[in-house]
Design a protein around this motif. Structure first.
Motif, PDB file in Angstrom:
ATOM      1  N   SER A  25       0.778  -1.168  -0.079  1.00  0.00           N
ATOM      2  CA  SER A  25      -0.086   0.064  -0.052  1.00  0.00           C
ATOM      3  C   SER A  25       0.879   1.202  -0.087  1.00  0.00           C
ATOM      4  O   SER A  25       0.258   2.341  -0.253  1.00  0.00           O
ATOM      5  CB  SER A  25      -0.817   0.166   1.242  1.00  0.00           C
ATOM      6  N   GLY A  26       2.201   1.118   0.388  1.00  0.00           N
ATOM      7  CA  GLY A  26       3.052   2.254   0.380  1.00  0.00           C
ATOM      8  C   GLY A  26       2.825   3.190   1.561  1.00  0.00           C
ATOM      9  O   GLY A  26       3.189   4.359   1.645  1.00  0.00           O
ATOM     10  N   VAL A  27       1.939   2.806   2.451  1.00  0.00           N
ATOM     11  CA  VAL A  27       1.442   3.755   3.673  1.00  0.00           C
ATOM     12  C   VAL A  27       2.373   3.648   4.779  1.00  0.00           C
ATOM     13  O   VAL A  27       2.779   4.660   5.263  1.00  0.00           O
ATOM     14  CB  VAL A  27       0.038   3.270   4.165  1.00  0.00           C
ATOM     15  N   ILE A  28       2.662   2.379   5.349  1.00  0.00           N
ATOM     16  CA  ILE A  28       3.614   2.397   6.388  1.00  0.00           C
ATOM     17  C   ILE A  28       4.983   2.316   5.988  1.00  0.00           C
ATOM     18  O   ILE A  28       5.878   2.991   6.687  1.00  0.00           O
ATOM     19  CB  ILE A  28       3.411   1.048   7.309  1.00  0.00           C
ATOM     20  N   PHE A  29       5.413   1.552   4.882  1.00  0.00           N
ATOM     21  CA  PHE A  29       6.763   1.473   4.494  1.00  0.00           C
ATOM     22  C   PHE A  29       6.556   2.044   2.888  1.00  0.00           C
ATOM     23  O   PHE A  29       5.733   1.998   2.375  1.00  0.00           O
ATOM     24  CB  PHE A  29       7.268   0.135   4.394  1.00  0.00           C
ATOM     25  N   SER A  30       7.746   1.817   2.332  1.00  0.00           N
ATOM     26  CA  SER A  30       7.839   2.014   0.736  1.00  0.00           C
ATOM     27  C   SER A  30       7.110   0.950   0.040  1.00  0.00           C
ATOM     28  O   SER A  30       7.172  -0.281   0.585  1.00  0.00           O
ATOM     29  CB  SER A  30       9.265   2.361   0.109  1.00  0.00           C
ATOM     30  N   ALA A  31       6.535   1.080  -1.098  1.00  0.00           N
ATOM     31  CA  ALA A  31       5.950   0.193  -1.899  1.00  0.00           C
ATOM     32  C   ALA A  31       7.277  -0.408  -2.821  1.00  0.00           C
ATOM     33  O   ALA A  31       6.952  -1.301  -3.691  1.00  0.00           O
ATOM     34  CB  ALA A  31       4.807   0.641  -2.730  1.00  0.00           C
ATOM     35  N   TRP A  32       8.310   0.049  -2.812  1.00  0.00           N
ATOM     36  CA  TRP A  32       9.429  -0.302  -3.517  1.00  0.00           C
ATOM     37  C   TRP A  32       9.308   0.352  -5.113  1.00  0.00           C
ATOM     38  O   TRP A  32       8.037   0.439  -5.596  1.00  0.00           O
ATOM     39  CB  TRP A  32       9.678  -1.866  -3.631  1.00  0.00           C
ATOM     40  N   GLU A  33      10.580   0.817  -5.480  1.00  0.00           N
ATOM     41  CA  GLU A  33      10.522   1.137  -6.965  1.00  0.00           C
ATOM     42  C   GLU A  33      10.333   0.032  -7.918  1.00  0.00           C
ATOM     43  O   GLU A  33      10.615  -0.922  -7.910  1.00  0.00           O
ATOM     44  CB  GLU A  33      11.986   1.684  -7.260  1.00  0.00           C
TER      45      GLU A  33
END
Lengths: 400, 130
Positions: B43-51
């Protein structure tokens, strides 16, 4: 840990049972096991059921199968759980049964595995089994288990010099055994002339997933198998006097990557090797101690590859053993005495239980004429799930 | 000629995922980096969703098969499938468009429709001769 014995075994015929109901088929095998254990009337002494099934929810539109089975068998209030581990569900259920007894949680367990796959078309059946692959990067492409078997077989042939004739020989061997097993799906023996050497072979034995041909694959089957387990130190052992108890000497399983492309060497079936090593260690036995084995030949190539990973033959040498007849019923190390998945059939949830059923039958000396191993002491069963991503091994032994 | 680029229409691509900590690439998206155990949050909310890094280009054929027994939804006589290795070391499975392949041959990975569902095209790797 407590010693655990198998004290009853049951089986249905494998084949097309699509006119019956899934729970009926599984119950029939269970009732056969209760009868074999001589506790049909005393069936309420069973503390716990572990039920193995892979596709009830998808292909039979039925869930909660463990509860349904208990009720159909009139075995309430026994504890009951379903074990779903793909095509290795059966051996996983055996392992759960073993663990429940060995830990002291319960004394008696019934393990029943079953599947009804012929209720849907071949297209749908292949699609159902393929749902165990990675949904996005494998399944979506139309990749299936036969497809991965094709890729695996070609790589094996290119590296180790395996030929299509070797696979035909192994299939003929398994069909010889299956022809003597009254529960086998295919009870007609085949010749190497018909499926490889003869001029019509290419038509009879067509390609499914090159270089895997029809006779390099197992049939799609319905059926069920069942086992009754009891702790050797339990007072309940007094019920089981008619048949020789067979020990579960070792259980072990292991996992490998979900995606086949994540494996450094796709020919390295790590989960098979580790699962078997764990079972050997627990049993205090070595590959050389095994008198015979049931190896998960959903594709004939797997019988060969598994026989190497479990330490029977050197890597890349299994085909030599096949050529020399080592794995035939009268050979030094008979493999797939039941006919294997190749001839006996492969109702996915039933297979792992059926393999252990065969170990017990052989160790008791009850196998049909012509397919009884001489004086067996220990037998190994390997139940292979996914394309090798979850594999469970079981070793059964005659009591010392 | 219509120019769809003005609508932000992009060429379909298949992506590998890059760990923001150590740069390790993986395909498909993992939940934890194999090398440094950095977490990914879809979700990219807590950590990065990665590139997301497009995966494709030159690759080598590791193994292949021609399948005649296809599952539901593939109404053709046969399809070829392959496992390949890209130049960056990542591997993938996909469709093979070469009808007479040789293990070890050089291929190029394209992205195309690999499955047609009702109202939805599924895109994936198509490996063709280099």
């Amino acid at each position: 840990m407590r010693k655990v014995a198998i004290v009853g075994i049951g089986h249905t015929v494998f084949g097309n049972l699509s006119e019956f109901d899934l729970v009926d088929v599984m119950s029939f095998a269970s009732a056969n096991a209760l009868e074999d254990a001589d506790i049909l009337k005393d069936r309420k002494i069973i503390d716990q059921l572990f039920v193995a099934n892979m596709g009830g929810g998808i292909i039979n539109h039925q869930t909660g199968i463990a509860s349904a089975l208990v009720s159909r068998m009139d075995m309430e209030p026994a504890m009951a759980e379903l074990v779903e581990n793909g095509p290795a569900s059966g051996a996983s259920a055996v392992k759960c049964g073993y663990a429940a007894i060995a830990s002291g949680l319960v004394d008696t367990v019934m393990v029943t595995g079953g599947e009804l796959m012929r209720t849907v078309t071949g297209w749908k059946g292949t699609d159902f089994v393929a749902t165990l692959l990675h949904p996005e990067v494998e399944y979506n492409y139309g990749l299936t288990l036969p497809a991965f078997a094709g890729i695996f077989t070609r790589m094996y042939m290119e590296r180790y010099g395996l030929t299509e004739r070797d696979l035909a020989l192994a299939a003929v061997k398994s069909h010889e055994n299956g022809a003597r097993n009254p529960y086998a799906h295919v009870q007609i023996p085949v010749t190497v002339e018909a499926i490889h050497d003869g001029e019509n072979a290419a038509v009879i034995n067509n390609y499914v997933a090159e270089p895997v041909r029809l006779y390099g694959t197992c049939p799609v089957s319905d059926g069920a198998a069942s086992l009754i387990l009891c702790a050797m130190d339990s007072p309940k052992m007094k019920y089981f006097t008619k048949k020789e108890p067979i020990l579960i000497a070792g259980v072990g399983s292991a996992t490998d990557t979900h995606c086949v492309h994540h494996r450094k060497d796709p020919l390295d079936l790590k989960a098979v090797r580790l699962g078997a090593e764990r079972a050997y260690k627990m049993a205090g036995l070595k590959p050389q101690d095994m008198s015979f084995a049931e190896l998960h030949d959903a594709f004939v190539i797997l019988e060969l590859a598994i026989s190497e990973e479990v330490g029977f033959f050197e890597k890349g040498k299994a085909q030599e053993a096949v050529r020399e007849g080592v794995t035939r019923i009268d050979g030094r190390l008979p493999i797939n005495t039941s006919g294997g998945l190749k001839a006996k059939g492969h109702p996915v949830g039933a297979t792992g239980v059926s393999q252990v059923y065969e170990l017990v039958k052989q160790l008791r000396g009850e196998a049909e004429e012509g397919r009884q191993v001489k004086n067996p002491r220990h037998g190994l069963a390997v139940n292979f799930g996914g394309f090798g991503n979850n594999v469970a091994a079981t070793i059964c032994s005659k009591e010392a | 000629m219509l120019d769809f680029s003005v609508y932000g229409q992009k060429e379909p691509e298949v992506y590998a995922y890059k760990c923001p900590q150590c740069g390790t690439l993986d395909y498909p998206a993992p939940m934890i980096c194999k090398k440094c155990s950095t977490r990914r949050d879809p979700s990219g909310v807590i950590f990065s969703a990665w590139e997301q890094v497009p995966l494709g280009g030159k690759c080598k054929l590791l193994g292949w098969t021609r399948v005649y027994a296809l599952p539901e939804g593939f109404d053709v006589k046969y399809l070829l499938f392959a496992v390949v290795e890209f130049e960056n070391g990542l591997r993938a499975s996909g469709r093979l468009l070469v009808d007479d392949p040789q293990t070890g041959m050089e291929l190029t990975a394209k992205v195309g429709v690999v499955k047609e569902k009702v109202g939805e095209d599924v895109y994936g790797f198509m490996f063709d001769a280099a």
